[in-house]
Design a protein around this motif. Sequence first.
Motif, PDB file in Angstrom:
ATOM      1  N   HIS A  75       0.847  -1.198   0.000  1.00  0.00           N
ATOM      2  CA  HIS A  75       0.000   0.000   0.000  1.00  0.00           C
ATOM      3  C   HIS A  75       0.881   1.246   0.000  1.00  0.00           C
ATOM      4  O   HIS A  75       1.782   1.366   0.845  1.00  0.00           O
ATOM      5  CB  HIS A  75      -0.862   0.050   1.268  1.00  0.00           C
ATOM      6  N   LEU A  76       0.621   2.163  -0.901  1.00  0.00           N
ATOM      7  CA  LEU A  76       1.279   3.467  -0.864  1.00  0.00           C
ATOM      8  C   LEU A  76       0.447   4.398   0.004  1.00  0.00           C
ATOM      9  O   LEU A  76      -0.721   4.671  -0.301  1.00  0.00           O
ATOM     10  CB  LEU A  76       1.425   4.056  -2.265  1.00  0.00           C
ATOM     11  N   LEU A  80       1.886  11.157  -3.380  1.00  0.00           N
ATOM     12  CA  LEU A  80       2.316  10.665  -4.691  1.00  0.00           C
ATOM     13  C   LEU A  80       2.453  11.819  -5.669  1.00  0.00           C
ATOM     14  O   LEU A  80       1.477  12.514  -5.960  1.00  0.00           O
ATOM     15  CB  LEU A  80       1.304   9.647  -5.229  1.00  0.00           C
ATOM     16  N   ALA A  88       4.484   3.761  -9.421  1.00  0.00           N
ATOM     17  CA  ALA A  88       3.534   3.414  -8.372  1.00  0.00           C
ATOM     18  C   ALA A  88       2.467   2.447  -8.881  1.00  0.00           C
ATOM     19  O   ALA A  88       2.093   1.491  -8.196  1.00  0.00           O
ATOM     20  CB  ALA A  88       2.876   4.670  -7.823  1.00  0.00           C
ATOM     21  N   VAL A  95      -3.262   2.330  -3.448  1.00  0.00           N
ATOM     22  CA  VAL A  95      -2.738   3.683  -3.267  1.00  0.00           C
ATOM     23  C   VAL A  95      -3.744   4.460  -2.433  1.00  0.00           C
ATOM     24  O   VAL A  95      -4.903   4.632  -2.835  1.00  0.00           O
ATOM     25  CB  VAL A  95      -2.479   4.396  -4.611  1.00  0.00           C
TER      26      VAL A  95
END
Length: 228
Positions: A75-76, A80, A88, A95
Amino acid sequence: MSADRLRIVLQRIQNAADACGRPAPALLAVSKTQPAEAVAALAAAGQRAFGENYVQEAAAKRAALADRYPDLAWHLIGHLQSNKAAQAAQTFDWVHSVDRPSVIAALARHRDPARGPLNVLLQVNVEAEPGKSGCAPEDLPALAARVAAEPTLALRGLMSIPVPHEDPELRRPAFRRMRALFEQLAAQHPGVGTLSMGMSDDFAIAIEEGATLVRIGTALFGPRPPKP
């Protein structure tokens, strides 16, 4: 040690959920700045979802652990930049920090359809905190519609980081507002089911207010390694 920490954190989450009569939320282990072997140790204890702030750092860890733990979900959770969206889209399964149309378009364009849709949470700056990432609450409907229109993206919910008041109880109104926004979004988009909020020092309050996923780092990994 990692297994003990994970067991303790999961029990604390369950206790908090039981105390308010809510389902226990999912646990996202915040592994940013932790080495790949620390992630591996927690994965060996059963944890499967890990949160990272930086695209390149996460890509390196995913590559290092792919053979041993191919089923981890990455998981980001950090901001971003549009110029990192291509990597990504290839690196992450989720995200959490989507907050503007340009990022939505870039992620959709670069996600490989063969991998299935990229799970997206819209980040909300629910208190209009200056300098913080996240969209304004009033922008949510339009952003949600844009995500929902992209076949390579899946709108899954919302994420927020309240103002870090020294007293965690002062964060409760922000959590409560997020739950209201989440319920409004879920009523319009059937795939929405994730409300990501709450960290090591306030997750019990977040659970009371409706969190379905909490992000915990230090309690699982110990203090973060110093930056080089």
